[in-house]
Design a protein around this motif. Structure first.
Motif, PDB file in Angstrom:
ATOM      1  N   GLU A 173       5.498  -1.854 -11.154  1.00 45.70           N
ATOM      2  CA  GLU A 173       6.622  -1.141 -10.543  1.00 45.70           C
ATOM      3  C   GLU A 173       6.654  -1.371  -9.035  1.00 45.70           C
ATOM      4  O   GLU A 173       7.726  -1.542  -8.445  1.00 45.70           O
ATOM      5  CB  GLU A 173       6.531   0.353 -10.841  1.00 45.70           C
ATOM      6  N   ALA A 174       5.484  -1.406  -8.416  1.00 43.90           N
ATOM      7  CA  ALA A 174       5.419  -1.659  -6.975  1.00 43.90           C
ATOM      8  C   ALA A 174       5.979  -3.033  -6.641  1.00 43.90           C
ATOM      9  O   ALA A 174       6.699  -3.204  -5.642  1.00 43.90           O
ATOM     10  CB  ALA A 174       3.977  -1.535  -6.483  1.00 43.90           C
ATOM     11  N   PHE A 175       5.699  -4.030  -7.475  1.00 46.07           N
ATOM     12  CA  PHE A 175       6.235  -5.370  -7.229  1.00 46.07           C
ATOM     13  C   PHE A 175       7.730  -5.434  -7.485  1.00 46.07           C
ATOM     14  O   PHE A 175       8.443  -6.217  -6.830  1.00 46.07           O
ATOM     15  CB  PHE A 175       5.489  -6.408  -8.082  1.00 46.07           C
ATOM     16  N   ASP A 176       8.225  -4.649  -8.417  1.00 51.16           N
ATOM     17  CA  ASP A 176       9.675  -4.586  -8.621  1.00 51.16           C
ATOM     18  C   ASP A 176      10.356  -4.074  -7.350  1.00 51.16           C
ATOM     19  O   ASP A 176      11.380  -4.619  -6.911  1.00 51.16           O
ATOM     20  CB  ASP A 176      10.012  -3.668  -9.794  1.00 51.16           C
ATOM     21  N   TRP A 177       9.790  -3.023  -6.757  1.00 47.75           N
ATOM     22  CA  TRP A 177      10.334  -2.494  -5.508  1.00 47.75           C
ATOM     23  C   TRP A 177      10.201  -3.509  -4.382  1.00 47.75           C
ATOM     24  O   TRP A 177      11.107  -3.673  -3.568  1.00 47.75           O
ATOM     25  CB  TRP A 177       9.601  -1.204  -5.134  1.00 47.75           C
ATOM     26  N   LEU A 178       9.044  -4.160  -4.351  1.00 51.47           N
ATOM     27  CA  LEU A 178       8.792  -5.140  -3.286  1.00 51.47           C
ATOM     28  C   LEU A 178       9.777  -6.305  -3.379  1.00 51.47           C
ATOM     29  O   LEU A 178      10.254  -6.814  -2.354  1.00 51.47           O
ATOM     30  CB  LEU A 178       7.349  -5.648  -3.380  1.00 51.47           C
ATOM     31  N   LYS A 200       0.828  -1.213   0.000  1.00 57.01           N
ATOM     32  CA  LYS A 200       0.000   0.000   0.000  1.00 57.01           C
ATOM     33  C   LYS A 200       0.860   1.260   0.000  1.00 57.01           C
ATOM     34  O   LYS A 200       0.485   2.267  -0.603  1.00 57.01           O
ATOM     35  CB  LYS A 200      -0.954  -0.018   1.203  1.00 57.01           C
ATOM     36  N   GLU A 201       1.986   1.210   0.679  1.00 56.64           N
ATOM     37  CA  GLU A 201       2.903   2.357   0.664  1.00 56.64           C
ATOM     38  C   GLU A 201       3.544   2.511  -0.719  1.00 56.64           C
ATOM     39  O   GLU A 201       3.613   3.616  -1.266  1.00 56.64           O
ATOM     40  CB  GLU A 201       3.990   2.167   1.724  1.00 56.64           C
ATOM     41  N   LEU A 202       3.982   1.397  -1.294  1.00 55.69           N
ATOM     42  CA  LEU A 202       4.659   1.453  -2.583  1.00 55.69           C
ATOM     43  C   LEU A 202       3.715   1.899  -3.700  1.00 55.69           C
ATOM     44  O   LEU A 202       4.116   2.648  -4.594  1.00 55.69           O
ATOM     45  CB  LEU A 202       5.255   0.078  -2.923  1.00 55.69           C
ATOM     46  N   ILE A 203       2.470   1.442  -3.647  1.00 54.13           N
ATOM     47  CA  ILE A 203       1.539   1.759  -4.728  1.00 54.13           C
ATOM     48  C   ILE A 203       1.222   3.245  -4.742  1.00 54.13           C
ATOM     49  O   ILE A 203       0.871   3.812  -5.783  1.00 54.13           O
ATOM     50  CB  ILE A 203       0.252   0.914  -4.599  1.00 54.13           C
ATOM     51  N   THR A 204       1.370   3.910  -3.592  1.00 51.45           N
ATOM     52  CA  THR A 204       1.184   5.360  -3.545  1.00 51.45           C
ATOM     53  C   THR A 204       2.343   6.060  -4.239  1.00 51.45           C
ATOM     54  O   THR A 204       2.155   7.009  -5.004  1.00 51.45           O
ATOM     55  CB  THR A 204       1.074   5.837  -2.086  1.00 51.45           C
ATOM     56  N   ASP A 220      -3.067   2.564 -22.950  1.00 55.47           N
ATOM     57  CA  ASP A 220      -2.449   2.312 -24.257  1.00 55.47           C
ATOM     58  C   ASP A 220      -3.076   1.136 -24.992  1.00 55.47           C
ATOM     59  O   ASP A 220      -2.655   0.776 -26.087  1.00 55.47           O
ATOM     60  CB  ASP A 220      -0.943   2.083 -24.097  1.00 55.47           C
ATOM     61  N   GLY A 221      -4.102   0.519 -24.388  1.00 58.17           N
ATOM     62  CA  GLY A 221      -4.799  -0.590 -25.030  1.00 58.17           C
ATOM     63  C   GLY A 221      -4.288  -1.950 -24.626  1.00 58.17           C
ATOM     64  O   GLY A 221      -4.937  -2.969 -24.917  1.00 58.17           O
ATOM     65  N   ASN A 222      -3.137  -2.027 -23.985  1.00 55.67           N
ATOM     66  CA  ASN A 222      -2.595  -3.298 -23.542  1.00 55.67           C
ATOM     67  C   ASN A 222      -3.210  -3.704 -22.201  1.00 55.67           C
ATOM     68  O   ASN A 222      -3.604  -2.863 -21.400  1.00 55.67           O
ATOM     69  CB  ASN A 222      -1.069  -3.216 -23.412  1.00 55.67           C
ATOM     70  N   SER A 223      -3.261  -4.998 -21.974  1.00 59.70           N
ATOM     71  CA  SER A 223      -3.790  -5.495 -20.705  1.00 59.70           C
ATOM     72  C   SER A 223      -2.686  -5.499 -19.648  1.00 59.70           C
ATOM     73  O   SER A 223      -1.498  -5.589 -19.973  1.00 59.70           O
ATOM     74  CB  SER A 223      -4.352  -6.906 -20.868  1.00 59.70           C
ATOM     75  N   GLY A 224      -3.079  -5.354 -18.408  1.00 63.11           N
ATOM     76  CA  GLY A 224      -2.117  -5.344 -17.316  1.00 63.11           C
ATOM     77  C   GLY A 224      -2.831  -5.479 -15.991  1.00 63.11           C
ATOM     78  O   GLY A 224      -4.041  -5.719 -15.938  1.00 63.11           O
ATOM     79  N   THR A 225      -2.089  -5.326 -14.924  1.00 58.72           N
ATOM     80  CA  THR A 225      -2.643  -5.467 -13.581  1.00 58.72           C
ATOM     81  C   THR A 225      -2.833  -4.088 -12.962  1.00 58.72           C
ATOM     82  O   THR A 225      -1.956  -3.228 -13.055  1.00 58.72           O
ATOM     83  CB  THR A 225      -1.703  -6.297 -12.690  1.00 58.72           C
ATOM     84  N   GLY A 226      -3.985  -3.880 -12.341  1.00 63.03           N
ATOM     85  CA  GLY A 226      -4.268  -2.611 -11.688  1.00 63.03           C
ATOM     86  C   GLY A 226      -4.891  -2.823 -10.325  1.00 63.03           C
ATOM     87  O   GLY A 226      -5.336  -3.925  -9.988  1.00 63.03           O
ATOM     88  N   ILE A 227      -4.911  -1.784  -9.528  1.00 65.36           N
ATOM     89  CA  ILE A 227      -5.520  -1.879  -8.209  1.00 65.36           C
ATOM     90  C   ILE A 227      -7.028  -1.677  -8.325  1.00 65.36           C
ATOM     91  O   ILE A 227      -7.528  -1.129  -9.300  1.00 65.36           O
ATOM     92  CB  ILE A 227      -4.921  -0.853  -7.222  1.00 65.36           C
ATOM     93  N   THR A 228      -7.752  -2.125  -7.313  1.00 61.62           N
ATOM     94  CA  THR A 228      -9.209  -2.035  -7.299  1.00 61.62           C
ATOM     95  C   THR A 228      -9.657  -0.908  -6.367  1.00 61.62           C
ATOM     96  O   THR A 228      -8.850  -0.299  -5.660  1.00 61.62           O
ATOM     97  CB  THR A 228      -9.810  -3.360  -6.812  1.00 61.62           C
ATOM     98  N   ALA A 229     -10.971  -0.665  -6.364  1.00 60.85           N
ATOM     99  CA  ALA A 229     -11.541   0.335  -5.459  1.00 60.85           C
ATOM    100  C   ALA A 229     -11.276  -0.036  -4.002  1.00 60.85           C
ATOM    101  O   ALA A 229     -11.110   0.836  -3.143  1.00 60.85           O
ATOM    102  CB  ALA A 229     -13.041   0.467  -5.707  1.00 60.85           C
TER     103      ALA A 229
END
Length: 376
Positions: free
Chosen positions: A44-49, A32-36, A85-94
């Motif tokens: 990118e957050a997982f790279d840091w993690l 949660k800290e990294l995603i901010t 950009d039209g590509n699929s990826g992973t994002g955070i939820t509400a």
């Protein structure tokens, strides 16, 4: 004589020990800290993690980062989504967005409990739900929940006696006096000009955290208040609370006038008497939008044409009874002169601060302003 257990009972006091967090909970807090910091970029957050895990050995062979990522999917914290950009990826939820706001609130303001009414105390007497300790005669329109039954029954007994049965008349009723509670409409302005990430200092992330914490505070503790969040660079526009984790700095100059114009326009539409603007910025105003649509920019010193426009807007806000509190994330004496003059034109307040303690300052000022009744 009954036999009783002779065992003594009582309390045992010992030093508090925080409950041991699971690996998932530890990683979730870091995530949660990294995603901010990454403005919502999960990869990118997982790279840091991953780098942090290599350094501090957070995971185990039994529970790996892949297990954590799978749990995030299963628990609804992340999801597959289509990127701009039209590509699929992973994002955070509400769910994650709300968790980030709650974490920011706990970090900055402490664990504040939700208030029942969420309105704002003033020194005026009126309709509210906090009693003053005083009572007065019942008046038509008073709510029955404010009637002091003990005092009213006492009056009925004194006025009507008890020999012919109990009788309670309107003139016997007294009500508990309550403190009037006001509502507050706040606009939070966030500078997203390029200087917010210059000189190796990340200033936008603390500003985002403050905005998320303030949003969570108002929506949970003061739900009758309103909060609008706007950003300003070359132009100014409104963003939603849900947009905050993804907020980034752009290649912009600082159009403070555009931000103030939008803030005042939003507050004009509010019916609340109490209105205020909080402005978080680190730089001098350096841009204006001309009537023909072109931009007038000058980053060299304080341009007097731009500065005068800022002073005009500050004076205009003052006439509308809208105080402006400026949080200057810089301590350049040259810029402090401008902020002092700007504040004087509005009769508002200014704080010259670094990033440390910014959240506490805004919280304290918000709480202080809540207790005031601004006369319109």
């Amino acid at each position: 004589m009954n036999n009783r257990d002779s065992t003594y009972t009582g309390f045992v006091f010992k030093k508090y020990e925080a409950p041991e967090l699971s690996i998932f909970d530890k990683l979730l807090d870091i995530f949660k800290e990294l995603i901010t910091h990454t403005s919502g970029d999960v990869d990118e957050a997982f790279d840091w993690l991953e780098q942090l895990d290599k350094t501090y050995q957070i995971t185990t062979p039994e529970y790996t980062l892949e297990d954590f990522k799978r749990d995030l999917f299963d628990k609804g914290f992340i999801q597959e989504r289509v990127k701009p950009d039209g590509n699929s990826g992973t994002g955070i939820t509400a769910k994650t967005e709300r968790a980030i706001r709650q974490r920011a609130l706990n970090q900055i303001f402490g664990k504040l409990k939700k208030s029942g009414s969420g309105n704002h105390n003033t020194k005026k007497i009126g309709t509210g739900d906090e009693t003053t300790g005083e009572t007065r005669a019942y008046q038509f329109g008073d709510g029955l929940d404010n009637v002091s039954m003990t005092e009213s029954i006492r009056n009925a007994q004194i006025n009507n006696g008890i020999t012919d049965g109990f009788q309670l008349h309107e003139e016997d009723l007294v009500v508990n006096e309550t403190t009037h509670k006001s509502q507050m409409s706040t606009v939070l302005m966030i500078d997203i000009s390029h200087s917010m990430i210059l000189y190796g200092e990340d200033r936008i992330t603390p500003a985002k955290k403050v905005a998320m914490a303030l949003a969570e505070l108002i929506t949970t503790r003061y739900p009758k208040d309103t909060l609008d969040i706007i950003v300003f660079g070359n132009d100014s526009w409104r963003i939603s609370i849900q947009d905050l984790p993804y907020l980034q700095v752009g290649p912009y100059h600082t159009n403070t006038v555009a931000g103030l114009e939008l803030a005042m326009d939003l507050l004009r539409r509010k019916r609340n008497t109490n209105k205020q603007i909080f402005m978080i910025t680190d730089g001098k105003p350096s841009c204006l939008r001309l009537p023909d649509g072109r931009y007038y920019k000058n980053s060299n010193g304080l341009d007097q044409h731009i500065v005068r426009k800022c002073y005009d807007k500050a004076s205009q806000a003052r006439k509308l009874h809208i105080p402006i509190t400026t949080f200057m994330i810089a301590q350049d004496p040259y810029l402090m002169q401008f902020v002092r003059a700007f504040t004087q034109a509005n009769q508002g307040k200014a704080f010259y601060t670094g990033l440390q303690g910014l959240g506490e300052m805004i919280f304290e000022d918000y709480e202080q302003n809540r207790k005031k009744r601004i006369k319109g």
